[in-house]
Design a protein around this motif. Sequence first.
Motif, short mmCIF file in Angstrom:
data_model
loop_
_atom_site.label_atom_id
_atom_site.label_comp_id
_atom_site.label_asym_id
_atom_site.label_seq_id
_atom_site.Cartn_x
_atom_site.Cartn_y
_atom_site.Cartn_z
N TRP A 55 0.87 -1.16 -0.25
CA TRP A 55 0.11 -0.13 0.40
C TRP A 55 0.78 0.93 -0.22
CZ3 TRP A 55 -0.64 4.35 3.00
CH2 TRP A 55 -1.98 5.06 3.18
N LEU A 56 1.90 0.76 0.37
CA LEU A 56 2.51 2.10 1.04
C LEU A 56 3.82 3.26 -0.59
CD1 LEU A 56 4.48 2.30 4.56
CD2 LEU A 56 3.15 3.75 4.20
N ASN A 57 4.09 1.44 -1.22
CA ASN A 57 5.05 1.65 -2.13
C ASN A 57 3.82 2.39 -3.28
OD1 ASN A 57 7.41 0.98 -1.02
ND2 ASN A 57 6.78 -1.00 -1.78
N SER A 58 3.01 1.63 -3.80
CA SER A 58 1.90 2.43 -4.41
C SER A 58 1.35 3.72 -4.10
CB SER A 58 0.09 1.33 -4.02
OG SER A 58 0.41 0.61 -4.45
N LEU A 59 0.87 4.43 -3.08
CA LEU A 59 0.76 5.43 -2.79
C LEU A 59 2.29 6.89 -3.53
CD1 LEU A 59 -1.39 7.12 -1.52
CD2 LEU A 59 0.21 6.97 1.02
N ILE A 60 3.23 5.83 -2.94
CA ILE A 60 4.30 6.87 -3.12
C ILE A 60 4.92 6.98 -4.88
CG2 ILE A 60 6.88 7.16 -2.65
CD1 ILE A 60 6.45 6.10 0.12
N LYS A 61 4.55 5.35 -5.13
CA LYS A 61 4.73 5.26 -6.27
C LYS A 61 3.81 6.58 -7.02
CE LYS A 61 4.63 2.48 -10.71
NZ LYS A 61 4.45 0.86 -10.88
N ILE A 62 2.62 6.66 -6.80
CA ILE A 62 1.94 7.44 -7.70
C ILE A 62 2.29 8.80 -7.40
CG2 ILE A 62 -0.65 8.66 -7.15
CD1 ILE A 62 -1.63 5.74 -7.15
N PRO A 108 -3.53 15.51 -11.26
CA PRO A 108 -2.46 13.98 -12.59
C PRO A 108 -3.72 13.43 -11.90
CG PRO A 108 -2.15 14.95 -9.81
CD PRO A 108 -3.96 15.62 -9.09
N THR A 109 -2.87 12.71 -13.38
CA THR A 109 -4.21 12.25 -13.97
C THR A 109 -4.13 10.53 -13.47
OG1 THR A 109 -2.01 11.04 -15.49
CG2 THR A 109 -3.34 12.14 -16.23
N SER A 110 -3.29 10.59 -12.30
CA SER A 110 -3.10 9.27 -11.66
C SER A 110 -4.17 9.99 -9.87
CB SER A 110 -2.18 8.87 -10.82
OG SER A 110 -1.46 9.78 -10.11
#
Length: 103
Positions: free
Chosen positions: A41-48, A87-89
């Motif tokens: 979850w953290l990695n997904s959030l940070i990646k965005i 942003p698009t994301s």
Amino acid sequence: MIDLIEVEIHNGCLKRIKAIIIPNQKIAYINDKKWEVSEEWLNSLIKIITLWDREYGSSPIIDIEEFEVRVLSNQEETIFHGKGNYPTSYPSFLKLLEVPYDR
């Protein structure tokens, strides 16, 4: 390394999301509720958010959604902001914040 992420999203004076995320403790406080979150979850959030521009502009409309994301890392602060322009994301970002226990 990211030490802290703060998120504030509101429409006019109505708060939608207020979050404080502490990645190294895998804890997120979202709308006054504490969540234990996964590394995924953290990695997904940070990646965005790392792909975002810092500023998306401000619409003059009073009651349109506005976001501010503040990221603290290595004693540096980065702020991402937009009001009426996103942003698009952004929808994926909102979904992560609204359902942290699904990740």
